[in-house]
Enzyme design. Structure first.
Site, PDB file in Angstrom:
ATOM      1  N   GLU A  75       0.789  -1.263  -0.046  1.00 54.75           N
ATOM      2  CA  GLU A  75       0.093  -0.033   0.094  1.00 54.75           C
ATOM      3  C   GLU A  75       0.984   1.298  -0.084  1.00 54.75           C
ATOM      4  O   GLU A  75       1.808   1.444   0.953  1.00 54.75           O
ATOM      5  CB  GLU A  75      -0.883   0.061   1.376  1.00 54.75           C
ATOM      6  CG  GLU A  75      -2.213   0.889   1.057  1.00 54.75           C
ATOM      7  CD  GLU A  75      -2.010   2.057   2.173  1.00 54.75           C
ATOM      8  OE1 GLU A  75      -1.956   3.152   1.482  1.00 54.75           O
ATOM      9  OE2 GLU A  75      -2.069   1.815   3.361  1.00 54.75           O
TER      10      GLU A  75
ATOM     11  N   CYS B 144      -1.900   8.644   3.678  1.00 53.04           N
ATOM     12  CA  CYS B 144      -1.764   7.877   2.199  1.00 53.04           C
ATOM     13  C   CYS B 144      -3.166   8.301   1.536  1.00 53.04           C
ATOM     14  O   CYS B 144      -3.077   8.737   0.148  1.00 53.04           O
ATOM     15  CB  CYS B 144      -1.556   6.843   2.064  1.00 53.04           C
ATOM     16  SG  CYS B 144      -2.440   5.684   3.099  1.00 53.04           S
TER      17      CYS B 144
END
Length: 483
Positions: free
Chosen positions: A251, A285
């Site tokens: 990720e 993020c």
């Protein structure tokens, strides 16, 4: 908790790291030392992987109900230690108390989801074209999982891999981020130890990337590596893992767009956008990186958005009302400031910009941004909002897709079905209609496209990722062969 967190956790024991170097753990708000942790070296890493390998065969054969019992214990430990956990997140990662509570809650939920995994290890029986044959497909754990934790949501994003991996019958070696060695590593070991998890099921090695980083990946033991962090580091990890054909769950970075269409409720869009931009001072993020606003409502949106941003409390993350706390370290702050200056020099208009106090940066709002400007192209990871004006829906979609990233996003509109159709056209792994981009539910598929990563976390997708399937066929009667 009385644990000082200055030692490694290997095979159920707290031991001093064998390296001559140390990890200096610094409070990002006060900039004062929390502690100094003697680093692990490759000898410690070898011991951790060996411990995990030895424990895995036993852990895999532990009954589902017994494994679930450990997770029930862990949930109780999490409840008992909630305030201490939140204090550590505030102290070490610069989390505001608002964000730390969010992180605690989702960590609790991912453990609760992983609790169900031992009884979800299902296989199947399939028919065969060969007479007398039965086909069995078994689901098995992959073995030892190497997990590298991040510093921004350190507890949750490490536990998001640790708990499902253990639930599926794997064992884990965890390398925490150097900026948050406690909350993305040693604290997790302490919690699992308190819950009674057997020795070797979880091992934590705190070490410098220059000393054990590549060895953590290339070590022959781990069958899979899970990483949350920057695209640049993730790409390097994937390259190293690929040489040995190791599976990865990555990720990575994001450049998330929030599209605000001409029929959006401006006040609701402003509330959503402020949260998506400034939760954890933008160090997420999934944070909103670009606000893409239809020209018909652009000016009104900019006015109301800027007004609300000016009201955000900035400063000490320990104070209950604080929304924007410290950037994790000085080098990250310098990077943000450099990108901000470049973007202003490129022609962006400053709607509000305060000052910098230590590692704390007042929120910034920029309008008249174009998608080729520095802060529109790069992942910001700080308290800066960039607003891009577009002509219409089609232009908004084009701008949203004009990035190598594809992690999360959102669409704001008065017509949710219009929002759904727009969402389908945005090239991203996740996108949310009439909400902002920071969403994560442990039972739903989580992950990105393009440069934002590989694989999916969450629920059955995590179960698939942390297991492998094996076909065994059985002949009830002997086959006849052509020769």
């Amino acid at each position: 908790m009385t644990q000082e967190f200055t030692k490694q956790f290997i095979n159920g024991e707290w031991i001093k790291g064998s390296s001559n170097s140390t990890i200096d753990n610094i409070n990002p708000f006060t900039t004062k030392p929390i502690n100094a942790i003697p680093s692990a070296n490759e000898d410690d890493l070898n011991k951790a992987y060996q411990s995990a390998e030895n424990a895995q065969a036993i852990w895999q054969e532990t009954s589902p109900s017994e494994r679930q019992g450990y997770f029930m214990n862990l949930l109780e430990v999490l409840k008992k230690e909630k305030e201490s956990i939140i204090d550590w997140l505030v102290q070490e990662s610069g989390s505001t108390r608002i964000k730390a509570n969010v992180e605690y809650n989702i960590t609790y939920n991912v453990v609760k989801e992983a609790h169900s995994f031992p009884t979800r290890m299902t296989g199947s029986i399939l028919p065969s074209d060969t007479k007398g044959k039965e086909n069995f497909v078994y689901r098995n754990p992959k073995g030892v999982i190497g997990v590298i934790g991040p510093w921004n949501f350190p507890l949750y994003l490490a536990m998001r891999s640790v708990a499902p991996a253990l639930g599926a019958g794997n064992t884990v070696v965890l390398k925490p981020a150097s900026d948050t060695p406690i909350t993305s590593g040693l604290l997790i070991a302490d919690l699992l130890e308190r819950a009674g998890f057997p020795k070797g099921t979880i091992n934590v090695v705190v070490g410098k990337g220059s000393e054990i980083g590549d060895a953590f990946i290339t070590h022959p033991t781990p069958a899979m590596l899970s990483f949350t962090g920057s695209t640049e580091v993730g790409s390097h990890l994937a390259e190293l893992a690929g040489k040995d054909l190791k599976d990865t769950a990555l990720e990575l970075g994001g450049n998330n767009a929030m599209i605000i269409l001409d029929d959006a409720d401006i006040d609701e869009a402003v509330n959503s956008a402020v949260f998506g931009n400034f939760l954890h001072q933008g160090e997420i993020c999934m944070a909103v990186n670009r606000l893409i606003v239809d020209e018909k409502i652009h000016d009104k949106f900019v006015e109301k958005f800027t007004e609300k941003v000016k009201q955000l409390k900035v400063g000490d993350p320990n104070e209950l009302e604080t929304v924007v706390g410290p950037i994790i370290n000085h080098s990250q702050l310098v990077r943000i400031q450099d990108d901000l200056k470049k973007t202003i020099d490129e022609g962006a208009t400053v709607q509000t910009q305060g000052s910098v106090h230590g590692n704390v940066m007042d929120p910034v709002v920029l309008s008249d941004v174009t998608n080729d400007m520095t802060m529109a192209q790069n992942e910001i990871f700080g308290p800066v909002a960039v607003i891009i004006k577009v002509k219409d829906e089609a232009a908004a979609i084009n701008v949203a897709n004009d990035t190598p990233y594809g992690l999360s996003g959102s669409v704001f509109t008065g017509d949710r079905w219009r929002g759904l159709e727009v969402a389908k056209k945005v090239h991203t792994g996740m996108i949310h209609v009439n909400d902002q981009s920071v969403n994560d539910e442990p039972h739903v598929a989580f992950g990105g496209e393009k440069n934002s990563g590989l694989g999916r976390f969450g629920g059955s997708w995590a179960l698939d990722k942390f297991t492998t399937e094996k076909w065994i066929s059985v002949q009830a009667e002997y086959r006849q062969y052509p020769f």
